[in-house]
Design an enzyme around this catalytic site. Structure first.
Site, PDB file in Angstrom:
ATOM      1  CG  PHE A 111      34.811  45.204  30.690  1.00 12.30           C
ATOM      2  CD1 PHE A 111      33.517  44.889  30.316  1.00 12.30           C
ATOM      3  CD2 PHE A 111      35.648  44.168  31.085  1.00 12.30           C
ATOM      4  CE1 PHE A 111      33.065  43.581  30.323  1.00 12.30           C
ATOM      5  CE2 PHE A 111      35.211  42.863  31.101  1.00 12.30           C
ATOM      6  CZ  PHE A 111      33.908  42.551  30.724  1.00 12.30           C
ATOM      7  CD  GLN A 233      41.114  42.203  39.311  1.00  8.08           C
ATOM      8  OE1 GLN A 233      40.833  41.307  38.515  1.00  8.08           O
ATOM      9  NE2 GLN A 233      41.429  43.425  38.929  1.00  8.08           N
ATOM     10  CG  LEU A 245      33.740  35.903  37.273  1.00  5.62           C
ATOM     11  CD1 LEU A 245      34.408  36.470  38.510  1.00  5.62           C
ATOM     12  CD2 LEU A 245      34.738  35.837  36.125  1.00  5.62           C
ATOM     13  CD  GLU A 248      34.639  44.819  34.793  1.00  3.66           C
ATOM     14  OE1 GLU A 248      34.907  45.925  34.308  1.00  3.66           O
ATOM     15  OE2 GLU A 248      35.464  44.115  35.411  1.00  3.66           O
ATOM     16  NE  ARG A 279      37.282  42.932  36.587  1.00  6.66           N
ATOM     17  CZ  ARG A 279      37.560  41.844  35.878  1.00  6.66           C
ATOM     18  NH1 ARG A 279      38.578  41.076  36.228  1.00  6.66           N
ATOM     19  NH2 ARG A 279      36.834  41.524  34.830  1.00  6.66           N
ATOM     20  CG  HIS A 342      38.940  37.306  39.205  1.00 13.45           C
ATOM     21  ND1 HIS A 342      38.376  36.188  38.607  1.00 13.45           N
ATOM     22  CD2 HIS A 342      39.094  38.222  38.207  1.00 13.45           C
ATOM     23  CE1 HIS A 342      38.206  36.413  37.326  1.00 13.45           C
ATOM     24  NE2 HIS A 342      38.639  37.634  37.039  1.00 13.45           N
TER      25      HIS A 342
END
Length: 546
Positions: A111, A233, A245, A248, A279, A342
């Site tokens: 990630f 964010q 969404l 990720e 991000r 988010h």
């Protein structure tokens, strides 16, 4: 109504807190359907935890601090990374099923911002799996009661004397039943806020409709400190135009970002980590590509067509189905994505016991600030819900056992507040044919925040936002109300305005670019600004980290 422990929230943090204190009388109050209206059930990507012997707690700690622009509370980060593995194993004990390797080890994917593959997962529906297990386990507790479609409108607090000192103490909260209009108190020895964030102050968000910042607002009005509220964010990849969404995990499995010229533009922003940069970096990169005219219909391409179609259908099953529903086969054509509001890194200031600055009031999950600093790493939020959910539940339980509880001093004041709110509802219904539409004002605020207090900010825009927020407050005085739904929306708008104002003021004061906070008029990171803006009823102060 009186209980030992009151938990306000409907997601993973609330559920984990309830499990920890389920031996007592517990009431969980959710603004929507419990387990279905929070953000946990929508979380797709995964849960960060150190399991691989080649990985380490120190590495996870450093990644989290670096990703957070070094304004995280290091004590909270240390707790997060140390407790995440054991809490993940607890989830399996609760009944959750996670992907494992052929050697029966937990599967872990890469990630953004991580120096190691440490994101555990259940396909691309990790949060959904978590909430199912948590809810199933909660059903075993006879003393836990769940109330749904009920909105918290005010915390019940009072000043008391203890050891010769005056302190503020929480005695529970006042609620509005969103279906019947009934307004009522729940008195509690310990109260836990697990209400999530405030993504709905923006028009494009991955958050469910309930996330308007109620927890921030009702806590702030009683004198609770809020920290890092400027740090909002924006997830890099939402479905274009919807905010839904695109996990990720798509990039973790090898998804590539292209602009309209089919250029892999992340090589210009982070040539080492590319799509798996943090991000904030990826969101700003996409934003820049769009603003510079290299976007596609207001977004960019996210492509996985180079991957094995069977891998996509297995590991990105939700994404495959999500795009098939709108006629796009992601095994054959790219997705179109753009940033979406988010996650709030900022929130209620807590200590290592999840205590706030009001006695008897605890907080956990996204409503808290300090853990993620200026930018949250993907995969750290689900871990956050379980680690700090457990801690808040444990300490709320201890407090309820030692607490001498007397509501006599707050009872009359609470009744008076409820009577005034009921009178307000009645009078506004009688005068419902005149005034401003509350929904128009909500849209006005959301668009204002998107235009001036979102991914890119500057002093001029932030001052325009503050001016217009005050104008909306004035319009609020003439808002028309017709029934319970309108009344609840007015209460929500009051909370949204308060949260938006605090976010904007903190953003105006932070004269630098750090993490998710980008000031185009202050494009550099300023080492003199390594610290936190803390807001309360007395104003906003800067607390430098030494």
């Amino acid at each position: 109504m009186i209980t030992d422990i009151l938990i306000i929230g409907g997601g993973g943090a609330a559920a984990r807190a309830a499990i920890e204190c389920g031996q007592k009388n517990v009431i969980i109050v959710s603004k929507g359907l419990f387990g279905k209206s929070g953000c946990t059930v929508m979380a797709e990507g995964g849960y960060n935890a150190v399991f691989n012997p080649k990985d380490g707690f120190e590495s996870h700690f450093k990644d989290t601090m670096k990703g957070g622009g070094f304004i995280n509370n290091p004590k909270l980060v240390e707790i997060l990374v140390n407790d995440a593995p054991s809490e993940f194993k607890n989830l399996e004990n609760f009944g959750c099923l996670f992907d494992r390797t052929s050697e029966a080890e937990f599967s872990q994917r890469p990630f953004g911002g991580q120096s190691f593959n440490r994101t555990c997962y259940s396909g691309d529906r990790t949060g959904h799996e978590m909430i199912l297990g948590l809810m199933e386990y909660l059903s075993k507790f006879d003393r836990i009661k769940i109330m749904e479609d009920v909105m918290a409108v005010k915390l019940i607090t009072d000043e008391i004397k203890t050891n010769g000192k005056k302190i503020k103490k929480c005695f529970g909260a006042v609620f509005l039943n969103l279906l019947t209009g009934h307004i009522f108190p729940i008195y509690a020895k310990s109260t836990i806020l697990a209400t999530g964030g405030a993504g709905q102050i923006y028009p494009i968000t991955s958050n469910p409709k309930q996330k308007v910042g109620d927890g921030f607002a009702i806590a702030y009005r009683e004198g609770v400190e809020l920290i890092d509220m400027e740090m909002v964010q924006f997830h890099p990849t939402g479905m274009l135009g919807t905010g839904i969404l695109v996990t990720e995990a798509v990039r973790g499995e090898g998804g590539i970002l292209y602009n309209k010229n089919k250029e892999r533009f992340m090589k210009n922003y982070d040539p080492q980590k590319l799509e798996l940069s943090t991000r904030d970096v990826v969101s700003k990169a996409i934003f820049n590509e769009i603003m510079d005219g290299r976007g596609v219909d207001g977004g960019v391409y996210l492509d996985v067509t180079h991957l094995n179609p069977e891998i996509i259908k297995e590991k990105l099953e939700t994404m495959y189905s999500q795009f098939r529903a709108i006629g796009i086969d992601i095994t054959k054509e790219p997705m179109k994505v753009s940033p979406t509001a988010h996650h709030f890194m900022g929130g209620i200031k807590i200590n290592e016991q999840c205590e706030t600055n009001i006695s008897g009031l605890y907080a956990c999950g996204e409503v808290c600030g300090g853990i993620h600093g200026a930018n949250r790493l993907g995969g750290n939020a689900l871990a956050d819900t379980q680690v700090f959910g457990a801690i808040s539940g444990k300490n709320a339980l201890k407090n309820s056992e030692k607490n001498e509880f007397d509501i006599s001093n707050v009872y009359q004041k609470t009744c008076e507040f409820i009577n005034s709110l009921e009178s307000c509802l009645k009078s506004e219904k009688e005068d419902s044919n005149s005034g401003t539409n509350v929904y128009v004002l909500i849209d006005e605020l959301r668009n204002l925040m998107w235009d001036h207090v979102s991914i890119s900010r500057d002093e001029t825009g932030l001052k325009i936002a503050l001016k217009n927020i005050n104008e909306i407050k004035e319009k609020m005085k003439k808002v028309s109300i017709n029934g319970i739904v309108d009344f609840s929306k007015k209460l929500e708008l009051e909370n949204m305005l308060l949260v938006s104002e605090v976010v904007t003021k903190c953003a105006l004061l932070r004269k630098e670019t750090r993490g998710a906070h980008t000031r185009t008029d202050y494009p550099e990171t300023n080492e003199e600004c390594v610290g936190n803006f803390v807001a309360d009823l007395n104003g906003i102060k800067f607390v430098k980290i030494k």
